[in-house]
Design an enzyme around this catalytic site. Structure first.
Site, PDB file in Angstrom:
ATOM      1  N   ASP A 156      22.776   4.133  15.964  1.00 25.76           N
ATOM      2  CA  ASP A 156      23.746   3.342  15.198  1.00 25.76           C
ATOM      3  C   ASP A 156      23.564   1.855  15.421  1.00 25.76           C
ATOM      4  OD1 ASP A 156      25.073   6.120  15.688  1.00 25.76           O
ATOM      5  OD2 ASP A 156      25.936   5.223  13.885  1.00 25.76           O
TER       6      ASP A 156
ATOM      7  N   GLY B 250      26.950   8.330   9.272  1.00 17.40           N
ATOM      8  CA  GLY B 250      25.533   8.077   9.581  1.00 17.40           C
ATOM      9  C   GLY B 250      25.253   6.621   9.242  1.00 17.40           C
TER      10      GLY B 250
HETATM   11  O1  MRU Z   1      29.945   9.374  13.590  1.00 14.39           O
HETATM   12  P1  MRU Z   1      28.710   9.529  12.767  1.00 14.39           P
HETATM   13  O2  MRU Z   1      28.530  10.891  12.205  1.00 14.39           O
HETATM   14  O3  MRU Z   1      28.594   8.440  11.705  1.00 14.39           O
HETATM   15  O4  MRU Z   1      27.523   9.273  13.791  1.00 14.39           O
HETATM   16  C1  MRU Z   1      26.212   9.324  13.320  1.00 14.39           C
HETATM   17  C2  MRU Z   1      25.206   9.152  14.389  1.00 14.39           C
HETATM   18  O5  MRU Z   1      25.506   8.895  15.527  1.00 14.39           O
HETATM   19  C3  MRU Z   1      23.767   9.230  13.963  1.00 14.39           C
HETATM   20  O6  MRU Z   1      22.974   9.746  14.981  1.00 14.39           O
HETATM   21  C4  MRU Z   1      23.286   7.819  13.648  1.00 14.39           C
HETATM   22  O7  MRU Z   1      24.129   7.201  12.706  1.00 14.39           O
HETATM   23  C5  MRU Z   1      21.912   7.815  13.129  1.00 14.39           C
HETATM   24  S1  MRU Z   1      21.876   8.290  11.458  1.00 14.39           S
HETATM   25  C6  MRU Z   1      20.358   8.184  10.795  1.00 14.39           C
END
Ligand code: MRU
Length: 353
Positions: free
Chosen positions: A243, A55
């Site tokens: 992200d 995240g």
């Molecule tokens: O691969 P991840 O689990 O790190 O991906 C996370 C996401 O895509 C979330 O939607 C994004 O980081 C927003 S978190 C507040």
């Protein structure tokens, strides 16, 4: 399954305690609540790489704490040598995951503070204090975003979300789930539909888990049922995290976000994004953004079970890009940006100066 009372008192995704970084191991959820402790920045880098912590905001804060550990680990006697050690650690932490911009934002902020100080002791102290402050601010920012976001939702809305943009993707409270929490706290009756989010299942393992334990009504769907639920009028709004967001309003988020936004457009369903200003990358253009490609086994196996033929070629991008024309609004801690995004995003940043 985990006891509800335990999770409520425990839910700080990443924390600094007694010169140690403490994290919830998200790979073990929802079956076990396990905390891991790190005293070596290389172990923090590995935790980011292997999704123990994930995240965008959570990996930003983890990167900052990683640099704080690197400062403590350094045996340097001069400012120059300590900055060298920090730079080495910054590089290792930065290379863990390329798409979420919060990581480089946090690492650069810590390096700037380190450079502004004059001696080894004050560099170490200020790096630790800045990382701790960043973690505290993350929670405050999410609460502010929540307050702004409430106005977007009405009584009896059914809101779809994707991946996990919750307490577990931040230090606490969440971005998209923070807005959902704030809406619920405002007294509005809402239901949530969460996609399971193949292949790592952040939706079913993390988001469904968080919402269920918060007492928010939630239904889980396979990723492939997004079109079905929308066509049956089961969804009234969508909100996701991000992200990286460009100054033009291009949003990079978990793979699958783009097709949800396209389906939302087709069914005239408003599509919102919630993200702190630290998720914005005002310098890059779409062609500059690196999309993380993850290992094939995430797609060819479910747990220990093989679900694809041997040696099959796999395409496994972790993120995709949703273009601004599919986005109704972007919630931040400085307010809500609406189209045209080039202007509204610029205004949000000006209001923060
Ligand atoms: O691969 P991840 O689990 O790190 O991906 C996370 C996401 O895509 C979330 O939607 C994004 O980081 C927003 S978190 C507040």
């Amino acid at each position: 399954m985990i006891d509800k009372t335990k999770i409520h008192s425990a839910l700080r995704t990443v924390e600094w305690k007694n010169n140690t970084v403490v994290m919830i191991d998200q790979t073990k959820l929802p079956n076990k609540l396990v905390f891991v402790k790190y005293k070596d920045y290389r172990h923090v880098a590995n935790a980011i790489r292997t999704l123990v912590v994930r995240g965008a905001p959570a990996i930003g804060v983890s990167g900052a704490f990683g640099l704080a550990l690197a400062a403590l680990q350094s045996k340097a006697k001069t400012k120059e040598k300590l900055l060298d050690d920090l730079e080495k650690a910054r590089k290792i932490l930065f290379e863990t995951r390329p798409t979420a911009v919060n990581l480089s934002w946090a690492l650069e902020k810590i390096m700037k503070v380190a450079k502004e100080n004059n001696d080894v002791q004050s560099i170490k102290e200020s790096v630790i204090q800045t990382a701790k402050k960043m973690a505290e601010e993350d929670v405050q920012i999410n609460m502010k975003m929540g307050k702004y976001g409430v106005e977007l939702f009405e009584n009896n809305d059914t809101i779809m979300t994707h991946c996990n943009a919750g307490a577990l993707a931040t230090v606490s409270y969440g971005t998209a789930l923070g807005v959902i929490r704030a809406t619920k706290e405002s007294g509005k009756q809402i239901k949530i539909i969460v996609t399971e989010t193949r292949p790592v299942m952040q939706g079913s393992r993390l988001t469904a888990f968080e919402l269920k334990y918060d007492g928010i009504e939630v239904s889980l769907i396979p990723d492939t049922a997004v079109g079905y639920t929308m066509s049956k009028n089961l969804v009234t709004k969508v909100i996701v995290g991000a992200d990286r967001i460009l100054r033009t309003g291009h949003v990079y988020n978990k793979i699958g976000t783009y097709q949800i936004a396209l389906l939302a457009k087709q069914h005239k369903i408003p599509f919102y994004v919630a993200a702190p200003l630290s998720t914005f990358d005002l310098k890059s253009n779409p062609e500059d953004v690196i999309i993380e490609q993850r290992k094939a086994s995430e797609v060819t196996r479910i747990g220990d079970k093989k679900t694809a033929p041997d040696d099959i070629d796999v395409i496994n991008p972790a993120f995709d890009m949703t273009p601004p024309e599919l986005i109704t609004g972007i919630v931040t801690e400085a307010g809500i940006a609406k189209p045209p995004f080039l202007e509204s995003i610029k205004k949000l940043f000006e209001s923060k100066l």
